[in-house]
Design a protein around this motif. Structure first.
Motif, PDB file in Angstrom:
ATOM      1  N   ALA A   1      76.888  45.760  -3.543  1.00 32.21           N
ATOM      2  CA  ALA A   1      77.807  46.902  -3.624  1.00 32.21           C
ATOM      3  C   ALA A   1      78.846  46.774  -2.530  1.00 32.21           C
ATOM      4  CB  ALA A   1      77.044  48.212  -3.476  1.00 32.21           C
ATOM      5  N   ASP A   2      79.987  47.371  -2.752  1.00 31.59           N
ATOM      6  CA  ASP A   2      81.022  47.313  -1.712  1.00 31.59           C
ATOM      7  C   ASP A   2      81.129  48.636  -0.963  1.00 31.59           C
ATOM      8  OD1 ASP A   2      83.770  47.501  -4.138  1.00 31.59           O
ATOM      9  OD2 ASP A   2      82.161  48.890  -3.631  1.00 31.59           O
ATOM     10  N   CYS A   3      80.063  49.432  -1.012  1.00 35.66           N
ATOM     11  CA  CYS A   3      80.093  50.679  -0.275  1.00 35.66           C
ATOM     12  C   CYS A   3      79.781  50.421   1.203  1.00 35.66           C
ATOM     13  CB  CYS A   3      79.074  51.665  -0.854  1.00 35.66           C
ATOM     14  SG  CYS A   3      77.371  51.078  -0.799  1.00 35.66           S
ATOM     15  N   PRO A   4      80.191  51.283   2.081  1.00 39.39           N
ATOM     16  CA  PRO A   4      80.023  51.038   3.516  1.00 39.39           C
ATOM     17  C   PRO A   4      78.585  51.098   4.032  1.00 39.39           C
ATOM     18  CG  PRO A   4      81.309  53.045   3.124  1.00 39.39           C
ATOM     19  CD  PRO A   4      81.042  52.446   1.793  1.00 39.39           C
ATOM     20  N   ASP A   5      77.705  51.890   3.410  1.00 42.24           N
ATOM     21  CA  ASP A   5      76.391  52.013   4.033  1.00 42.24           C
ATOM     22  C   ASP A   5      75.333  51.083   3.482  1.00 42.24           C
ATOM     23  OD1 ASP A   5      76.395  55.187   2.449  1.00 42.24           O
ATOM     24  OD2 ASP A   5      75.396  53.416   1.674  1.00 42.24           O
ATOM     25  N   GLN A   6      75.502  50.559   2.261  1.00 39.83           N
ATOM     26  CA  GLN A   6      74.577  49.572   1.694  1.00 39.83           C
ATOM     27  C   GLN A   6      73.151  50.100   1.536  1.00 39.83           C
ATOM     28  OE1 GLN A   6      75.467  46.095   0.846  1.00 39.83           O
ATOM     29  NE2 GLN A   6      77.377  47.234   0.796  1.00 39.83           N
ATOM     30  N   VAL A   7      72.993  51.400   1.555  1.00 37.56           N
ATOM     31  CA  VAL A   7      71.660  51.975   1.386  1.00 37.56           C
ATOM     32  C   VAL A   7      71.118  51.654   0.002  1.00 37.56           C
ATOM     33  CG1 VAL A   7      70.470  54.162   1.057  1.00 37.56           C
ATOM     34  CG2 VAL A   7      71.880  53.836   3.053  1.00 37.56           C
ATOM     35  N   CYS A   8      72.011  51.659  -0.980  1.00 36.37           N
ATOM     36  CA  CYS A   8      71.583  51.382  -2.349  1.00 36.37           C
ATOM     37  C   CYS A   8      71.056  49.962  -2.493  1.00 36.37           C
ATOM     38  CB  CYS A   8      72.747  51.612  -3.309  1.00 36.37           C
ATOM     39  SG  CYS A   8      74.302  50.868  -2.781  1.00 36.37           S
ATOM     40  N   VAL A   9      71.695  49.021  -1.820  1.00 33.85           N
ATOM     41  CA  VAL A   9      71.252  47.626  -1.897  1.00 33.85           C
ATOM     42  C   VAL A   9      69.927  47.456  -1.180  1.00 33.85           C
ATOM     43  CG1 VAL A   9      71.851  45.251  -1.355  1.00 33.85           C
ATOM     44  CG2 VAL A   9      73.643  46.868  -1.974  1.00 33.85           C
ATOM     45  N   ALA A  10      69.797  48.142  -0.035  1.00 29.66           N
ATOM     46  CA  ALA A  10      68.584  48.007   0.773  1.00 29.66           C
ATOM     47  C   ALA A  10      67.373  48.606   0.089  1.00 29.66           C
ATOM     48  CB  ALA A  10      68.790  48.677   2.128  1.00 29.66           C
ATOM     49  N   PHE A  11      67.580  49.463  -0.878  1.00 26.32           N
ATOM     50  CA  PHE A  11      66.464  50.107  -1.569  1.00 26.32           C
ATOM     51  C   PHE A  11      65.583  49.074  -2.252  1.00 26.32           C
ATOM     52  CE2 PHE A  11      64.737  54.011  -3.407  1.00 26.32           C
ATOM     53  CZ  PHE A  11      63.981  53.502  -4.450  1.00 26.32           C
ATOM     54  N   GLY A  12      66.209  48.056  -2.800  1.00 24.21           N
ATOM     55  CA  GLY A  12      65.432  47.027  -3.470  1.00 24.21           C
ATOM     56  C   GLY A  12      65.126  47.408  -4.902  1.00 24.21           C
ATOM     57  N   TRP A  13      64.056  46.854  -5.420  1.00 28.02           N
ATOM     58  CA  TRP A  13      63.709  47.036  -6.823  1.00 28.02           C
ATOM     59  C   TRP A  13      63.086  48.397  -7.086  1.00 28.02           C
ATOM     60  CZ3 TRP A  13      65.482  43.777 -10.326  1.00 28.02           C
ATOM     61  CH2 TRP A  13      65.815  42.472  -9.908  1.00 28.02           C
ATOM     62  N   LEU A  14      63.490  48.968  -8.198  1.00 29.01           N
ATOM     63  CA  LEU A  14      62.907  50.221  -8.650  1.00 29.01           C
ATOM     64  C   LEU A  14      62.137  49.915  -9.930  1.00 29.01           C
ATOM     65  CD1 LEU A  14      62.633  53.324  -8.498  1.00 29.01           C
ATOM     66  CD2 LEU A  14      64.750  53.471  -9.795  1.00 29.01           C
ATOM     67  N   ALA A  15      60.825  50.117  -9.875  1.00 27.15           N
ATOM     68  CA  ALA A  15      60.023  49.812 -11.051  1.00 27.15           C
ATOM     69  C   ALA A  15      59.562  51.079 -11.751  1.00 27.15           C
ATOM     70  CB  ALA A  15      58.829  48.955 -10.668  1.00 27.15           C
ATOM     71  N   ASP A  16      58.845  51.905 -11.006  1.00 29.74           N
ATOM     72  CA  ASP A  16      58.387  53.120 -11.652  1.00 29.74           C
ATOM     73  C   ASP A  16      58.136  54.208 -10.627  1.00 29.74           C
ATOM     74  OD1 ASP A  16      55.582  54.116 -13.746  1.00 29.74           O
ATOM     75  OD2 ASP A  16      57.644  54.828 -13.620  1.00 29.74           O
ATOM     76  N   SER A  17      59.020  54.291  -9.652  1.00 29.99           N
ATOM     77  CA  SER A  17      58.837  55.307  -8.637  1.00 29.99           C
ATOM     78  C   SER A  17      59.604  56.560  -9.011  1.00 29.99           C
ATOM     79  CB  SER A  17      59.328  54.759  -7.291  1.00 29.99           C
ATOM     80  OG  SER A  17      59.210  55.727  -6.307  1.00 29.99           O
ATOM     81  N   ALA A  18      59.158  57.694  -8.495  1.00 29.63           N
ATOM     82  CA  ALA A  18      59.872  58.933  -8.763  1.00 29.63           C
ATOM     83  C   ALA A  18      61.175  59.008  -7.976  1.00 29.63           C
ATOM     84  CB  ALA A  18      58.987  60.134  -8.420  1.00 29.63           C
ATOM     85  N   ALA A  19      61.309  58.166  -6.967  1.00 35.21           N
ATOM     86  CA  ALA A  19      62.528  58.175  -6.158  1.00 35.21           C
ATOM     87  C   ALA A  19      63.628  57.406  -6.868  1.00 35.21           C
ATOM     88  CB  ALA A  19      62.236  57.548  -4.802  1.00 35.21           C
ATOM     89  N   PRO A  20      64.835  57.921  -6.895  1.00 34.56           N
ATOM     90  CA  PRO A  20      65.941  57.215  -7.541  1.00 34.56           C
ATOM     91  C   PRO A  20      66.665  56.298  -6.557  1.00 34.56           C
ATOM     92  CG  PRO A  20      66.580  59.484  -7.030  1.00 34.56           C
ATOM     93  CD  PRO A  20      65.200  59.286  -6.484  1.00 34.56           C
ATOM     94  N   ILE A  21      67.388  55.350  -7.100  1.00 28.20           N
ATOM     95  CA  ILE A  21      68.298  54.555  -6.265  1.00 28.20           C
ATOM     96  C   ILE A  21      69.613  55.304  -6.226  1.00 28.20           C
ATOM     97  CG2 ILE A  21      69.376  52.329  -5.873  1.00 28.20           C
ATOM     98  CD1 ILE A  21      67.429  51.054  -7.716  1.00 28.20           C
ATOM     99  N   VAL A  22      70.138  55.485  -5.001  1.00 31.23           N
ATOM    100  CA  VAL A  22      71.384  56.251  -4.888  1.00 31.23           C
ATOM    101  C   VAL A  22      72.450  55.466  -4.173  1.00 31.23           C
ATOM    102  CG1 VAL A  22      72.326  58.457  -4.192  1.00 31.23           C
ATOM    103  CG2 VAL A  22      69.888  58.218  -4.455  1.00 31.23           C
ATOM    104  N   CYS A  23      73.654  55.508  -4.689  1.00 30.92           N
ATOM    105  CA  CYS A  23      74.797  55.041  -3.927  1.00 30.92           C
ATOM    106  C   CYS A  23      75.701  56.257  -3.770  1.00 30.92           C
ATOM    107  CB  CYS A  23      75.525  53.906  -4.637  1.00 30.92           C
ATOM    108  SG  CYS A  23      76.869  53.238  -3.635  1.00 30.92           S
ATOM    109  N   LEU A  24      75.593  56.931  -2.633  1.00 32.00           N
ATOM    110  CA  LEU A  24      76.325  58.182  -2.462  1.00 32.00           C
ATOM    111  C   LEU A  24      77.842  58.013  -2.462  1.00 32.00           C
ATOM    112  CD1 LEU A  24      74.292  60.358   0.035  1.00 32.00           C
ATOM    113  CD2 LEU A  24      74.875  60.840  -2.318  1.00 32.00           C
ATOM    114  N   PRO A  25      78.371  56.997  -1.781  1.00 34.96           N
ATOM    115  CA  PRO A  25      79.833  56.857  -1.789  1.00 34.96           C
ATOM    116  C   PRO A  25      80.394  56.661  -3.199  1.00 34.96           C
ATOM    117  CG  PRO A  25      78.866  55.491  -0.088  1.00 34.96           C
ATOM    118  CD  PRO A  25      77.742  55.992  -0.921  1.00 34.96           C
ATOM    119  N   HIS A  26      79.600  56.064  -4.078  1.00 31.01           N
ATOM    120  CA  HIS A  26      80.073  55.818  -5.430  1.00 31.01           C
ATOM    121  C   HIS A  26      79.487  56.800  -6.436  1.00 31.01           C
ATOM    122  CE1 HIS A  26      80.759  51.353  -4.167  1.00 31.01           C
ATOM    123  NE2 HIS A  26      81.600  52.184  -3.599  1.00 31.01           N
ATOM    124  N   ARG A  27      78.727  57.738  -5.923  1.00 30.18           N
ATOM    125  CA  ARG A  27      78.120  58.774  -6.758  1.00 30.18           C
ATOM    126  C   ARG A  27      77.340  58.180  -7.918  1.00 30.18           C
ATOM    127  NH1 ARG A  27      83.101  59.435  -5.710  1.00 30.18           N
ATOM    128  NH2 ARG A  27      83.804  59.102  -7.830  1.00 30.18           N
TER     129      ARG A  27
END
Lengths: 126, 168
Positions: free
Chosen positions: A81-107
């Motif tokens: 991602a080209d967002c400044p915080d890279q939190v979405c990239v750092a999340f890694g793989w989402l298989a079946d967790s209740a937590a979503p992957i979020v990229c806040l700058p890109h909504r």
């Protein structure tokens, strides 16, 4: 006003509840296999992860930038991602967790659910 | 204290808050969770609230949020900072008269919880996906831990600096 001991008790309870809830969210299973990708609250794509054959990537664009989403059988992640915080990239793989992957700058939000929310489901991969 | 002295004093605190905010931005986040941070700049806000009073604190906070948003280059973050900061301010303001000097750390935690709640609310509103509330528990835990740290820090700062008179 309140005794210090009461405050300590209150925060300890909140902490325990918070930790328990966090574990529940992170390890909880939604029981679904459909990855719904939301841009600005609208589901723009639904992918049934259980029917994915070959892994593939695709890009999601918005006015503030791009995210590269990677799909494999049973899991999905934001690879780049080209967002400044890279939190979405750092999340890694989402298989079946209740937590979503979020990229806040890109909504952008990716969530595993039971039903597809957008018009066409991606049932077959390239 | 003359008006100029007051302005200068508040400006120094604003600068300190801004510097701390900026430095904190440079620290790489160990957790891939949006909104989890140390919140060290809240030490300045909390300190101001208990030594200077609500009005000075409000101005210091507002200017720091504004400049912080401009300097960090992301205007979008202004919305999050403002929401979090405002809620934190209101909660701290409400608790100001209710806690003893040895209980200032509780304001650190409550302020941090309020801050994270405000930011989560804005995130849900902006992305229009209530599913983000799944992050609420982890943000609560983070707030309690970081709030305790910053709250204790501020408390020690205030109670052990003899030349600062507590204004409540």
């Amino acid at each position: 006003m309140m005794k210090t001991r009461t405050w300590i008790l209150l925060f300890s309870i909140l902490l325990i509840v918070g930790i328990a809830a966090s574990v529940a969210v992170f390890f909880g299973r939604t029981g679904g296999t459909v990855a719904n990708i939301y841009q600005d609250g609208v589901c723009i794509r639904s992918i049934d992860l259980s029917t994915v054959d070959a892994p593939y990537d695709f890009t999601v664009s918005c006015d503030s930038g791009e995210n590269t989403v990677s799909v494999e059988r049973g899991r999905i992640c934001i690879r780049d991602a080209d967002c400044p915080d890279q939190v979405c990239v750092a999340f890694g793989w989402l298989a079946d967790s209740a937590a979503p992957i979020v990229c806040l700058p890109h909504r952008l939000v990716i969530r595993i659910e039971k039903q597809a929310k957008s018009g066409g489901i991606d049932a077959v991969a390239r | 204290m003359s008006r100029m002295q007051r302005i200068a004093r508040d400006a120094v605190l604003t600068a300190v808050g801004l510097a701390v905010f900026w430095i904190e931005l440079q620290i790489p986040t160990p957790f891939p969770i949006p909104g989890v941070k140390l919140g060290l700049s809240n030490v300045v806000t909390l300190f101001a609230m208990f030594t200077l009073g609500p009005w000075d604190t409000l101005v210091i906070l507002a200017v720091r949020i504004l400049l912080g948003g401009i300097f960090s280059g992301q205007i979008m973050s202004l919305l999050y900072s403002a929401a979090g900061g405002l809620l934190c301010y209101l909660v701290t303001l409400g608790m100001r008269k209710l806690v003893t000097p040895r209980q200032i750390w509780t304001c650190g935690i409550m302020g941090a919880i309020a801050h994270n709640a405000g930011q989560l609310a804005v995130a849900v509103a902006v992305t229009q996906t209530p599913q983000l509330l799944a992050y609420a528990p982890i943000l609560l835990v983070s707030a309690i831990l970081t709030g305790l740290f910053t709250g204790l820090l501020t408390q020690f700062l205030i109670t052990r600096l003899k030349q600062i008179f507590l204004k409540r």
